[in-house]
Scaffold this motif. Structure first.
Motif, PDB file in Angstrom:
ATOM      1  N   THR A   8       0.820  -1.203   0.000  1.00 53.49           N
ATOM      2  CA  THR A   8       0.000   0.000   0.000  1.00 53.49           C
ATOM      3  C   THR A   8       0.855   1.255   0.000  1.00 53.49           C
ATOM      4  OG1 THR A   8      -1.765  -1.183   1.184  1.00 53.49           O
ATOM      5  CG2 THR A   8      -1.839   1.227   1.220  1.00 53.49           C
ATOM      6  N   GLU A  12       0.748   4.411  -2.699  1.00 54.87           N
ATOM      7  CA  GLU A  12       0.539   5.795  -2.281  1.00 54.87           C
ATOM      8  C   GLU A  12       1.725   6.680  -2.641  1.00 54.87           C
ATOM      9  OE1 GLU A  12      -0.516   5.252   1.827  1.00 54.87           O
ATOM     10  OE2 GLU A  12      -2.620   4.810   1.330  1.00 54.87           O
ATOM     11  N   GLU A  16       1.327   9.871  -4.987  1.00 56.69           N
ATOM     12  CA  GLU A  16       1.787  11.183  -4.532  1.00 56.69           C
ATOM     13  C   GLU A  16       2.605  11.877  -5.623  1.00 56.69           C
ATOM     14  OE1 GLU A  16       4.148  13.122  -0.703  1.00 56.69           O
ATOM     15  OE2 GLU A  16       4.472  11.020  -1.226  1.00 56.69           O
ATOM     16  N   TYR A  58      -7.164  -0.564  -4.914  1.00 51.85           N
ATOM     17  CA  TYR A  58      -6.984   0.602  -4.034  1.00 51.85           C
ATOM     18  C   TYR A  58      -8.085   1.624  -4.268  1.00 51.85           C
ATOM     19  CZ  TYR A  58      -4.616   4.466  -1.649  1.00 51.85           C
ATOM     20  OH  TYR A  58      -4.297   5.501  -0.796  1.00 51.85           O
TER      21      TYR A  58
END
Length: 279
Positions: A8, A12, A16, A58
């Motif tokens: 995860t 992310e 980002e 996700y």
């Protein structure tokens, strides 16, 4: 963790980088349910499905596919059918397409090289640690999808005695030190640049002998010399250095067990993959 391929925190981190702090473009259409497809715009070998699906999971995007990594696709084949939030699909689009394009490129390049080698022998085609920083596990899995061998994933997998070790310690000295430090599950590989060093490595306890930067003729002579010398049957003979699709045929005829090619990854070309929203 999403699955065994991607964590995860990695997802992310990629998001980002791609979304930034003020994503206006994806918000323009508003939040609405949509459907879409991802398809290839050229023939290829498929790789990267687990990565793509991690992003879909996700964002809670529903997906279906009839394919698996390693499948050979033709131009126009649909890889995924998608349904979900317009915002989510737009936000994951570029990341998924980038991974699929790059990894399908590596798998396709690998498959082409494996197909060339198979015309002449059952030699195994392997990649190297010449990978994109941060993307190694994905690129090596793409090599596997293309029918290749991943070689070492990192320095701890196998003890490799390279040219600089030999310069500092000699073949025998480096092997002696490696055997003293190795765990019982670890193999020891020695990189050599001459037939004489190859024989020394074979008689001093190496498990794998890598013939580095040798031309095909020199490789043939070295392999034949080693076989005449009755080296232990478990020893694997590998060749590496400057091998690409242009000269692979010559190396596939040399009688080695492994051909390792950094070019499987760093000379692969991205495959053109696209996402189309179906209104």
């Amino acid at each position: 963790m999403i699955d065994n391929m991607i964590f995860t925190h990695e997802i992310e981190s990629f998001l980002e980088e791609d979304l930034g702090y003020n994503d206006i473009s994806c918000k323009l259409v508003g939040e609405k349910p949509v459907k879409g497809i991802i398809f290839t715009k050229e023939d290829c070998t498929l790789a990267g499905l687990e990565v793509a699906q991690s992003f879909f999971d996700y964002f809670n995007i529903h997906y279906s596919t009839e394919h698996s990594d390693g499948d050979r696709l033709s131009k126009g084949d649909v890889i995924y059918s998608l349904s979900g939030s317009s915002l989510s699909i737009l936000r994951t689009e570029r990341l998924v397409l980038n991974f699929l394009g790059h990894l399908c490129g590596v798998a396709t390049n690998t498959r082409n090289c494996v197909d060339i080698a198979r015309r002449y022998s059952d030699v195994r085609i392997a990649c190297t640690r010449k990978t994109t920083p941060g993307l190694r596990k994905y690129e090596k899995m793409a090599v596997i999808a293309g029918g290749g061998d991943p070689h070492r994933f990192n320095l701890s997998d196998t003890i490799m005695i390279k040219d600089n070790h030999v310069k500092l310690m000699g073949v025998e000295g480096a092997l002696l030190s490696a055997k003293a430090k190795a765990g019982f599950t670890q193999k020891i590989e020695v990189e050599v640049e001459s037939a004489a060093d190859a024989l020394t490595a074979a008689t001093s306890g190496a498990d794998i002998i890598m013939l580095d930067n040798m031309g095909p003729g020199e490789v043939i002579n070295t392999v034949q010399m080693l076989k005449r010398s009755s080296i232990p049957g478990h020893i694997i003979i590998e060749v590496s250095g400057g091998i690409n699709m242009d000269n692979l045929e010559d190396y596939a005829k040399t009688g080695v067990d492994i051909i390792s090619m950094g070019s499987l990854i760093h000379q692969s070309r991205w495959i053109d993959v696209s996402l189309e929203i179906i209104v």
